[in-house]
Enzyme design. Structure first.
Site, PDB file in Angstrom:
ATOM      1  N   GLU A   1       0.847  -1.190  -0.240  1.00 60.98           N
ATOM      2  CA  GLU A   1       0.054   0.374   0.054  1.00 60.98           C
ATOM      3  C   GLU A   1       0.632   1.099   0.220  1.00 60.98           C
ATOM      4  OE1 GLU A   1      -2.563   0.094   3.397  1.00 60.98           O
ATOM      5  OE2 GLU A   1      -3.427  -2.414   1.826  1.00 60.98           O
TER       6      GLU A   1
ATOM      7  N   ASN B   1       2.052  -5.089  -3.071  1.00 62.65           N
ATOM      8  CA  ASN B   1       0.684  -5.659  -2.952  1.00 62.65           C
ATOM      9  C   ASN B   1       0.067  -4.086  -2.627  1.00 62.65           C
ATOM     10  OD1 ASN B   1      -1.139  -7.620  -1.765  1.00 62.65           O
ATOM     11  ND2 ASN B   1      -0.903  -6.985  -0.205  1.00 62.65           N
TER      12      ASN B   1
ATOM     13  N   HIS C   1     -10.522  -5.916  -2.048  1.00 64.47           N
ATOM     14  CA  HIS C   1     -11.588  -5.418  -1.069  1.00 64.47           C
ATOM     15  C   HIS C   1     -12.480  -4.359  -2.301  1.00 64.47           C
ATOM     16  CE1 HIS C   1      -9.252  -6.589   1.825  1.00 64.47           C
ATOM     17  NE2 HIS C   1      -8.279  -6.427   2.242  1.00 64.47           N
TER      18      HIS C   1
ATOM     19  N   GLU D   1      -6.254 -10.537  -0.811  1.00 66.47           N
ATOM     20  CA  GLU D   1      -7.071 -10.277  -0.027  1.00 66.47           C
ATOM     21  C   GLU D   1      -8.701 -10.165   0.221  1.00 66.47           C
ATOM     22  OE1 GLU D   1      -5.571  -6.603   2.291  1.00 66.47           O
ATOM     23  OE2 GLU D   1      -3.402  -7.656   2.021  1.00 66.47           O
TER      24      GLU D   1
ATOM     25  N   ASP E   1     -12.206  -9.998  -0.725  1.00 62.03           N
ATOM     26  CA  ASP E   1     -13.760  -9.558   0.260  1.00 62.03           C
ATOM     27  C   ASP E   1     -14.885  -8.818  -0.788  1.00 62.03           C
ATOM     28  OD1 ASP E   1     -12.512  -7.311   0.936  1.00 62.03           O
ATOM     29  OD2 ASP E   1     -12.202  -8.112   3.415  1.00 62.03           O
TER      30      ASP E   1
HETATM   31  O1  G2I Z   1      -7.181  -3.838   6.389  1.00 65.52           O
HETATM   32  C1  G2I Z   1      -7.683  -4.990   5.748  1.00 65.52           C
HETATM   33  C2  G2I Z   1      -6.176  -4.996   4.702  1.00 65.52           C
HETATM   34  C3  G2I Z   1      -5.684  -3.885   4.208  1.00 65.52           C
HETATM   35  N1  G2I Z   1      -4.590  -4.601   3.463  1.00 65.52           N
HETATM   36  C4  G2I Z   1      -3.888  -5.187   4.173  1.00 65.52           C
HETATM   37  C5  G2I Z   1      -4.459  -5.679   5.180  1.00 65.52           C
HETATM   38  O2  G2I Z   1      -3.348  -5.849   6.026  1.00 65.52           O
HETATM   39  C6  G2I Z   1      -5.404  -5.602   5.611  1.00 65.52           C
HETATM   40  O3  G2I Z   1      -5.330  -6.759   6.816  1.00 65.52           O
HETATM   41  C7  G2I Z   1      -6.168  -6.291   8.225  1.00 65.52           C
HETATM   42  C8  G2I Z   1      -7.229  -7.245   9.253  1.00 65.52           C
HETATM   43  O4  G2I Z   1      -7.577  -8.053   8.337  1.00 65.52           O
HETATM   44  C9  G2I Z   1      -6.730  -6.627  10.062  1.00 65.52           C
HETATM   45  O5  G2I Z   1      -7.307  -7.692  11.486  1.00 65.52           O
HETATM   46  O6  G2I Z   1      -5.132  -5.311   8.806  1.00 65.52           O
HETATM   47  C10 G2I Z   1      -5.897  -4.287   9.878  1.00 65.52           C
HETATM   48  C11 G2I Z   1      -5.140  -3.416  10.972  1.00 65.52           C
HETATM   49  O7  G2I Z   1      -4.565  -2.076   9.836  1.00 65.52           O
HETATM   50  C12 G2I Z   1      -6.408  -5.506  10.795  1.00 65.52           C
HETATM   51  O8  G2I Z   1      -7.146  -5.226  11.784  1.00 65.52           O
HETATM   52  C13 G2I Z   1      -6.244  -4.643  13.127  1.00 65.52           C
HETATM   53  C14 G2I Z   1      -6.731  -3.967  14.559  1.00 65.52           C
HETATM   54  O9  G2I Z   1      -7.015  -2.058  13.480  1.00 65.52           O
HETATM   55  C15 G2I Z   1      -5.993  -3.602  15.362  1.00 65.52           C
HETATM   56  O10 G2I Z   1      -7.164  -3.128  16.054  1.00 65.52           O
HETATM   57  C16 G2I Z   1      -6.236  -5.128  15.821  1.00 65.52           C
HETATM   58  O11 G2I Z   1      -5.511  -5.422  17.481  1.00 65.52           O
HETATM   59  O12 G2I Z   1      -6.491  -6.191  13.620  1.00 65.52           O
HETATM   60  C17 G2I Z   1      -5.459  -6.301  15.167  1.00 65.52           C
HETATM   61  C18 G2I Z   1      -5.290  -8.105  15.870  1.00 65.52           C
HETATM   62  O13 G2I Z   1      -7.289  -8.446  15.251  1.00 65.52           O
END
Ligand code: G2I
Length: 672
Positions: A165, A208, A245, A273, A275
């Protein structure tokens, strides 16, 4: 047969690779052949050489519904958060690989691929990094992070999202502001990729991003220009991940164009990714179809398993509902991957006939029955890779001869195993088969053509024919099954070798299987009428990690049943060879595990007794004693016997000079 360090094979491989440069049918090889149907996403994707993966959260691995779906449906995983900077290096120089390892080790144990996500990203970045203002410090911090993490996961991660990103949303087409761009300049991406390549030269390196799916968007164009520039200047980059996404409308109209335009730059593309808000069936199907239509779109990852696992859980964007049930979009996704309507309706695992074979095996081994018989012109060190038929009151054995100088073939026959050691060895390099690299023979009788076939490897897949199996001088000169190495093999072989060709026919088709010493079993097909010509539609029939699916595959029809048996030689955690087994109701798969693990192997030193003394700990390349001798390769369902190669456990040194001998396993737990 293992090809390590064999000069003859190396030379042949180089020639084969040169020939491949002129391949004429890119793309055709990746399509799933008609009639090949699987009932899970991963198995279906594998039939066109692709993977189907999911994001995995370490915190959910204790949930049985979650892991049940994970292991049934997916053959690739991406840690959702566990390999991000704020988890792995929360404070400078102190690395925490625990959560990432949990996912990586679990995937490795199940033969699932692993995508590494992500090394350099402006989010989930600890404050100690984002507050660095000195370029030299940040450069060394970034390089060190990449190097330490990639070193730790070397050999486990198939592809890394090296930079995530980095481009800005909106109309600029430029990189976004981040500590990396602001302190290091836009060259930080190139720096990261160069560091990554030297840290783990065998991992694929991906850029990515999200919102790069619509070809005309400025952000897409910006990333495209960067990749084009990298390729033009030789900056290492292997793949572009399009996160995908999507809103409820699904992919933009030009999505496939975007995939193919990136691919045309000479990189793989992957949907990393996926969805889609509300998971409409058509939106999922369109996304999958776009990937299927682009040969270098090598895999799809959905960003979570159940809606409740999703970062967008309020939008129910995934393929399984909160209870783990398949949603309608699951069915449309499977169909778009090429899966069957029947399998979708029931959701049942692939059909399996009443098990004609047991699900675990025990064996008793003979001593070494057949050893090399060097003569003045054949200074043989090992005898290997046997193929055997019982015909006209005799066993007819064909095998490889091995020595430092290379490989060729030998033939012997005898009426009973007690005579095997005294049989005359006929060296086939003296016949029209000729000298040079020939190895790993397979023999059968083609009933339509009334000819014996000997299939073997020469760098290509080759064969000779003979009207009389007992006449070693009756074999024809080698001919090749393929004009050159099929594209899909070339794309997946890595540093492996193309080996162990194996032909089996049913009433309509003949199939040619081969291995690449790199975790892939390939399958081509032609009609019975066209055989030995016309082998096409080469696909990955099965895959696993390199040593779990190494080489020496056999495929048989089980007599009196509707079952086929696949054996593949693996290298165990003790470094010794053993066999894993699967069954299927058709030669085109899909293959279900039978005795397929190191703890429940088909044949390994651990389930073999040696009443005459333990002369080997390797149970390596060989052949079942068949019920017949024709192209259907039918084996009995009871009292199996397997002729194999073994060697003195203390022998070492040059692989080609190892003292391989042949021994016979007899099943001791047959119930019929
Ligand atoms: O935002 C969606 C995805 C966009 N592209 C990069 C990916 O790495 C990203 O994944 C998401 C995860 O699916 C989330 O799970 O990235 C987020 C962070 O930007 C993740 O969220 C985080 C929360 O922000 C935190 O508060 C939490 O502690 O997930 C963490 C673990 O559950």
């Amino acid at each position: 047969m293992n090809p390590l360090k064999r000069l003859g094979r190396r030379r042949a491989s180089v020639l084969a690779l040169l020939a491949v440069a002129t391949l004429v049918t890119p793309g055709a090889a990746t399509a799933a052949p008609e009639g090949v149907r699987a009932s899970t996403l991963g198995a279906q994707a594998a039939q066109s050489g692709r993977y189907f993966g999911t994001a995995v959260a370490a915190g959910r691995l204790g949930d049985g519904t979650y892991t049940g779906i994970l292991d049934r449906e997916f053959n690739s995983v991406t840690p959702e958060n566990e390999m991000k900077w704020d988890t792995i290096e929360r404070s400078r120089g102190s690395f925490n690989f625990g959560p990432g390892d949990q996912i990586a080790n679990r995937a490795a144990a199940r033969g699932q691929r692993l995508r590494g996500h992500t090394l350099v990203w402006h989010q989930q970045l600890p404050g100690w990094v984002s507050s660095i203002r000195d370029a030299n410090t940040l450069r060394s911090v970034m390089n060190n992070h990449i190097t330490q993490v990639m070193n730790h996961y070397k050999g486990k991660v198939y592809a890394w999202d090296v930079v995530n990103e980095a481009f800005a949303d909106g109309g600029s087409g430029q990189m976004r502001s981040s500590v990396f761009r602001d302190v290091l300049g836009t060259g930080f991406i190139e720096q990261a990729f160069r560091t990554a390549r030297s840290a783990d030269p065998s991992a694929k390196l991906c850029y990515n991003d999200y919102n790069i799916e619509n070809w005309s968007d400025a952000k897409t164009q910006g990333v495209y220009r960067m990749v084009r520039d990298f390729k033009a200047r030789g900056v290492p980059i292997d793949c572009v991940g399009l996160q995908s996404h999507f809103g409820a409308g699904g992919p933009p109209a030009g999505f496939q164009t975007t995939l193919s335009n990136f691919a045309a730059l000479g990189v793989d593309v992957q949907i990393t990714e996926l969805d889609i808000a509300q998971a409409p069936t058509a939106a999922y199907a369109n996304t999958v179809r776009a990937c299927m239509n682009v040969a270098r779109c090598t895999g799809i990852t959905v960003w979570g398993i159940r809606d409740s696992d999703s970062w967008r859980s309020g939008e129910n964007p995934l393929l399984f509902d909160r209870n783990g049930n398949k949603k309608p979009a699951y069915q449309s996704t499977l169909t778009a991957l090429g899966g069957s309507a029947a399998a979708q309706r029931t959701g049942a695992p692939s059909p399996r006939s009443a098990a004609a074979l047991p699900s675990s095996f025990r064996w008793s081994s003979s001593g070494a029955l057949i050893a090399p018989k060097p003569d003045s012109t054949h200074n043989i060190a090992g005898i290997k890779d046997p193929s055997v038929v019982y015909y006209n009151g005799k066993y007819h054995v064909f095998a490889s001869t091995a020595r430092s100088a290379g490989y060729n073939l030998v033939y012997l026959s005898f009426s009973d195993w007690s005579q095997a050691g005294s049989a005359t060895h006929h060296y086939l390099d003296r016949t029209a088969i000729g000298a040079g690299y020939r190895a790993a023979p397979q023999v059968f009788y083609n009933t339509q053509q009334r000819l014996w076939y000997l299939v073997y490897q020469t760098g290509n897949a080759s064969y000779s024919t003979n009207p009389d199996i007992s006449n070693p001088n009756g074999w024809s000169a080698p001919r090749n099954f393929y004009s050159s190495m099929p594209d899909i093999i070339r794309q997946n072989i890595g540093n492996g070798y193309w080996v162990d060709m194996w032909v089996i026919c049913d009433s309509a088709n003949c199939y040619l299987f081969s291995s690449d010493d790199n975790g892939h079993l390939y399958r081509s097909q032609t009609t019975v009428g066209q055989f030995p010509n016309g082998f096409t539609n080469t696909v990955i029939a099965a895959q696993d990690s390199k040593f779990a699916m190494f080489e020496a595959s056999n495929v048989y029809k089980v007599q009196g049943s509707n079952q086929y048996l696949l054996l593949v030689e693996a290298i165990g955690s003790d470094g010794r060879r053993y066999f894993r087994s699967w069954t299927a109701s058709s030669l085109a798969g899909s293959w279900s595990p039978l005795a397929a693990s190191e703890s429940n192997p088909f044949a390994k030193s651990s389930n073999v007794t040696f009443p005459a003394g333990t002369w080997t700990r390797d149970i390596s390349h060989g052949e079942m004693i068949r019920a017949g001798y024709d192209q259907t390769l039918t084996i009995p369902a009871c009292k199996l016997q397997y002729l194999y190669q073994g060697k003195d456990p203390n022998a070492g040194g040059d692989y080609n000079n190892l003292p391989w001998r042949l021994g016979l396993l007899t099943q001791t737990n047959s119930t019929c």
